[in-house]
Design a protein around this motif. Structure first.
Motif, PDB file in Angstrom:
ATOM      1  N   ASP A   5       5.193  67.003  39.185  1.00 21.34           N
ATOM      2  CA  ASP A   5       5.956  66.710  37.975  1.00 21.34           C
ATOM      3  C   ASP A   5       5.111  65.933  36.977  1.00 21.34           C
ATOM      4  N   LEU A   6       4.367  64.933  37.478  1.00 20.28           N
ATOM      5  CA  LEU A   6       3.517  64.141  36.605  1.00 20.28           C
ATOM      6  C   LEU A   6       2.454  65.007  35.955  1.00 20.28           C
ATOM      7  N   GLU A   7       1.889  65.918  36.728  1.00 18.49           N
ATOM      8  CA  GLU A   7       0.868  66.801  36.187  1.00 18.49           C
ATOM      9  C   GLU A   7       1.467  67.694  35.104  1.00 18.49           C
ATOM     10  N   TYR A   8       2.698  68.176  35.327  1.00 20.88           N
ATOM     11  CA  TYR A   8       3.363  69.022  34.330  1.00 20.88           C
ATOM     12  C   TYR A   8       3.593  68.253  33.034  1.00 20.88           C
ATOM     13  N   TYR A   9       4.155  67.042  33.163  1.00 19.96           N
ATOM     14  CA  TYR A   9       4.472  66.275  31.972  1.00 19.96           C
ATOM     15  C   TYR A   9       3.220  65.864  31.210  1.00 19.96           C
ATOM     16  N   SER A  10       2.129  65.558  31.911  1.00 20.56           N
ATOM     17  CA  SER A  10       0.923  65.125  31.231  1.00 20.56           C
ATOM     18  C   SER A  10       0.281  66.263  30.451  1.00 20.56           C
ATOM     19  N   TRP A  11       0.602  67.536  30.815  1.00 20.29           N
ATOM     20  CA  TRP A  11       0.029  68.680  30.109  1.00 20.29           C
ATOM     21  C   TRP A  11       1.000  69.284  29.104  1.00 20.29           C
ATOM     22  N   ASN A  12       2.261  68.917  29.187  1.00 23.20           N
ATOM     23  CA  ASN A  12       3.254  69.500  28.299  1.00 23.20           C
ATOM     24  C   ASN A  12       2.987  69.059  26.863  1.00 23.20           C
ATOM     25  N   GLU A  13       2.955  70.013  25.915  1.00 25.78           N
ATOM     26  CA  GLU A  13       2.579  69.680  24.546  1.00 25.78           C
ATOM     27  C   GLU A  13       3.630  68.855  23.827  1.00 25.78           C
ATOM     28  N   THR A  14       4.851  68.797  24.332  1.00 23.58           N
ATOM     29  CA  THR A  14       5.894  68.031  23.658  1.00 23.58           C
ATOM     30  C   THR A  14       6.204  66.735  24.376  1.00 23.58           C
ATOM     31  N   PHE A  15       5.401  66.374  25.349  1.00 24.30           N
ATOM     32  CA  PHE A  15       5.748  65.197  26.146  1.00 24.30           C
ATOM     33  C   PHE A  15       4.481  64.506  26.595  1.00 24.30           C
ATOM     34  N   SER A  16       4.489  63.195  26.572  1.00 27.02           N
ATOM     35  CA  SER A  16       3.304  62.415  26.927  1.00 27.02           C
ATOM     36  C   SER A  16       3.660  61.393  27.987  1.00 27.02           C
ATOM     37  N   VAL A  17       2.734  61.129  28.887  1.00 30.14           N
ATOM     38  CA  VAL A  17       2.932  60.127  29.921  1.00 30.14           C
ATOM     39  C   VAL A  17       1.832  59.088  29.816  1.00 30.14           C
ATOM     40  N   THR A  18       2.211  57.855  29.515  1.00 33.68           N
ATOM     41  CA  THR A  18       1.257  56.766  29.579  1.00 33.68           C
ATOM     42  C   THR A  18       1.338  56.175  30.974  1.00 33.68           C
ATOM     43  N   LEU A  19       0.279  56.286  31.723  1.00 27.50           N
ATOM     44  CA  LEU A  19       0.282  55.829  33.105  1.00 27.50           C
ATOM     45  C   LEU A  19      -0.043  54.341  33.146  1.00 27.50           C
ATOM     46  N   TYR A  20       0.994  53.506  33.289  1.00 25.82           N
ATOM     47  CA  TYR A  20       0.757  52.080  33.370  1.00 25.82           C
ATOM     48  C   TYR A  20       0.172  51.690  34.712  1.00 25.82           C
ATOM     49  N   THR A  21       0.332  52.535  35.702  1.00 28.66           N
ATOM     50  CA  THR A  21      -0.375  52.361  36.966  1.00 28.66           C
ATOM     51  C   THR A  21      -0.965  53.692  37.349  1.00 28.66           C
ATOM     52  N   MET A  22      -2.266  53.778  37.390  1.00 31.28           N
ATOM     53  CA  MET A  22      -2.937  55.007  37.760  1.00 31.28           C
ATOM     54  C   MET A  22      -3.184  55.011  39.265  1.00 31.28           C
ATOM     55  N   HIS A  23      -3.047  56.176  39.874  1.00 25.04           N
ATOM     56  CA  HIS A  23      -3.306  56.259  41.299  1.00 25.04           C
ATOM     57  C   HIS A  23      -4.767  56.627  41.524  1.00 25.04           C
ATOM     58  N   HIS A  24      -5.621  55.683  41.143  1.00 22.62           N
ATOM     59  CA  HIS A  24      -7.048  55.828  41.339  1.00 22.62           C
ATOM     60  C   HIS A  24      -7.491  54.845  42.413  1.00 22.62           C
ATOM     61  N   GLU A  25      -8.741  54.947  42.783  1.00 16.30           N
ATOM     62  CA  GLU A  25      -9.279  53.972  43.717  1.00 16.30           C
ATOM     63  C   GLU A  25      -9.288  52.598  43.066  1.00 16.30           C
ATOM     64  N   PRO A  26      -8.966  51.546  43.815  1.00 14.93           N
ATOM     65  CA  PRO A  26      -8.981  50.199  43.243  1.00 14.93           C
ATOM     66  C   PRO A  26     -10.381  49.852  42.739  1.00 14.93           C
ATOM     67  N   ARG A  27     -10.455  48.916  41.789  1.00 13.70           N
ATOM     68  CA  ARG A  27     -11.733  48.483  41.270  1.00 13.70           C
ATOM     69  C   ARG A  27     -12.518  47.762  42.358  1.00 13.70           C
ATOM     70  N   ASN A  28     -13.839  47.787  42.224  1.00 11.46           N
ATOM     71  CA  ASN A  28     -14.627  47.018  43.182  1.00 11.46           C
ATOM     72  C   ASN A  28     -14.444  45.531  42.919  1.00 11.46           C
ATOM     73  N   THR A  29     -14.861  44.725  43.865  1.00  6.41           N
ATOM     74  CA  THR A  29     -14.576  43.291  43.821  1.00  6.41           C
ATOM     75  C   THR A  29     -15.158  42.610  42.597  1.00  6.41           C
ATOM     76  N   VAL A  30     -16.388  42.950  42.246  1.00  8.15           N
ATOM     77  CA  VAL A  30     -17.044  42.311  41.108  1.00  8.15           C
ATOM     78  C   VAL A  30     -16.295  42.619  39.805  1.00  8.15           C
ATOM     79  N   ALA A  31     -15.968  43.881  39.591  1.00 11.91           N
ATOM     80  CA  ALA A  31     -15.244  44.270  38.374  1.00 11.91           C
ATOM     81  C   ALA A  31     -13.877  43.602  38.327  1.00 11.91           C
ATOM     82  N   TYR A  32     -13.214  43.544  39.485  1.00  8.06           N
ATOM     83  CA  TYR A  32     -11.898  42.922  39.549  1.00  8.06           C
ATOM     84  C   TYR A  32     -11.977  41.448  39.163  1.00  8.06           C
ATOM     85  N   VAL A  33     -12.961  40.724  39.710  1.00 10.89           N
ATOM     86  CA  VAL A  33     -13.099  39.295  39.434  1.00 10.89           C
ATOM     87  C   VAL A  33     -13.434  39.046  37.968  1.00 10.89           C
ATOM     88  N   LEU A  34     -14.353  39.831  37.411  1.00 10.58           N
ATOM     89  CA  LEU A  34     -14.749  39.657  36.019  1.00 10.58           C
ATOM     90  C   LEU A  34     -13.576  39.908  35.074  1.00 10.58           C
TER      91      LEU A  34
END
Length: 339
Positions: A5-34
């Protein structure tokens, strides 16, 4: 909501999804701390700086005038942003996880939109106030009473609330099949945007007021420049015969004060424009394009550019306004007596 569903909505030309939480790998420790350190500094400066502005106006009678009541309202909006929105956005941006549930997701998004709208509308009111103060100085103080200022400020906050909490909680910003922005995915918080909502919100609460403010300040600065030339001549030609030297000096000091206030507020509006225009451009075109075209890091960057505007406003007061500098020093030295 499924990933399909998320993939459909993100590609739909009349609808946009701002992902306030992305399901990506967490940041590494250094980037997180900075990032965590950077966000702590931004949030702390935003809260302390705007609290200082509020105290400066409330504790000093010399700052309690028409323009500064709008500045107080602007500082309250920035202060609330620092307290209610920025800490959660900082955790989200640095950790890429949302830990606060679906209910708070919608409340947080509503406050975010409301406080941003309140900021631009307060600046809009300030631009109108400056315009009348410069173009009609004789009638300005008689017609723009304290009561009318309070009504204008109340109107700003009512409009800001109606353009944020009402449409978001009724689902007007979402697709017809959805009614809330949060999903039931663990650690998920999504802001759905349809074309009608995005265009309406952007035009009515940002681009149209911004255009009017730019036109207003262009006119005001032209007049202020002429007044500066009069100030440099140390006389007001039209009043030379009808006023005593003491009256002329008082009128000149008043013009100097109005001129400086106009320049300060023009700088504040310019800073606001630079900080928020990139975000609103991306926000507006989002529902009309493939969301994958805009990298996640770009969205985070322009969003925090907008947030940092709330941090910069008190710094601008300190650098550009002698009265605010004096008030800040008295407060920081615990000399908070009313004058």
């Amino acid at each position: 909501m499924s990933s399909q569903d998320l993939e459909y909505y993100s590609w739909n030309e009349t609808f946009s999804v701002t992902l306030y939480t992305m399901h990506h790998e967490p940041r590494n420790t250094v980037a997180y701390v900075l990032l965590a350190v950077l966000f702590v500094v931004i949030v702390t400066l935003t809260i302390l700086g705007n609290a200082l502005v509020c105290l400066a106006i409330l504790l000093n009678r010399t700052l309690q005038r028409t323009t500064n009541y709008f500045i107080l309202s602007l500082a309250v909006a920035d202060l609330l942003l620092g307290i209610i929105v920025l800490p959660f956005s900082a955790i989200l941006t640095s950790s890429k996880q949302w830990y606060f549930g679906i209910v708070w997701c919608n409340i947080d998004l509503s406050f975010d939109v409301m406080l941003c709208t309140a900021s631009i509308l307060n600046l809009f009111m300030i631009s109108l106030e400056r315009y009348f103060a410069i173009t009609s100085p004789m009638t300005y103080q008689r017609y723009l009473t304290f009561r009318k200022v309070l009504i204008a400020i109340a109107l700003v906050w009512v409009v800001s609330f109606l353009s944020s909490f009402v449409p978001i909680h009724l689902g007007w910003n979402t697709h017809a099949e959805l009614h809330v922005n949060g999903t039931d995915i663990t650690h998920g918080c999504y802001f759905f945007e349809n074309q009608v909502y995005v265009v309406t919100l952007s035009l009515t609460t940002f681009f149209i007021p911004l255009f009017i403010m730019c036109a207003t300040y262009a006119r005001v600065l032209m007049i202020a420049r002429k007044q500066a030339q009069e100030i440099n001549k140390m006389s007001i030609l039209a009043c030379t015969e009808s006023r005593t030297p003491q009256d002329q000096k008082h009128h000149k000091n008043h013009m100097v004060s109005e001129h400086k206030a106009t320049i300060t507020l023009a700088a504040i509006m310019g800073c606001f424009s630079i900080c928020w225009i990139p975000y609103f451009v991306i926000f507006t075109i989002g529902p009309f394009i493939n969301q994958n075209v805009i990298p996640e890091v770009v969205h985070d960057f322009v969003l925090w550019m907008g947030y940092i505007n709330s941090t910069l406003n008190p710094i601008l007061y300190a650098f550009l306004s002698k009265e605010f500098r004096k008030a800040f020093k008295r407060i920081l030295h615990c000399k908070c007596k009313k004058r």
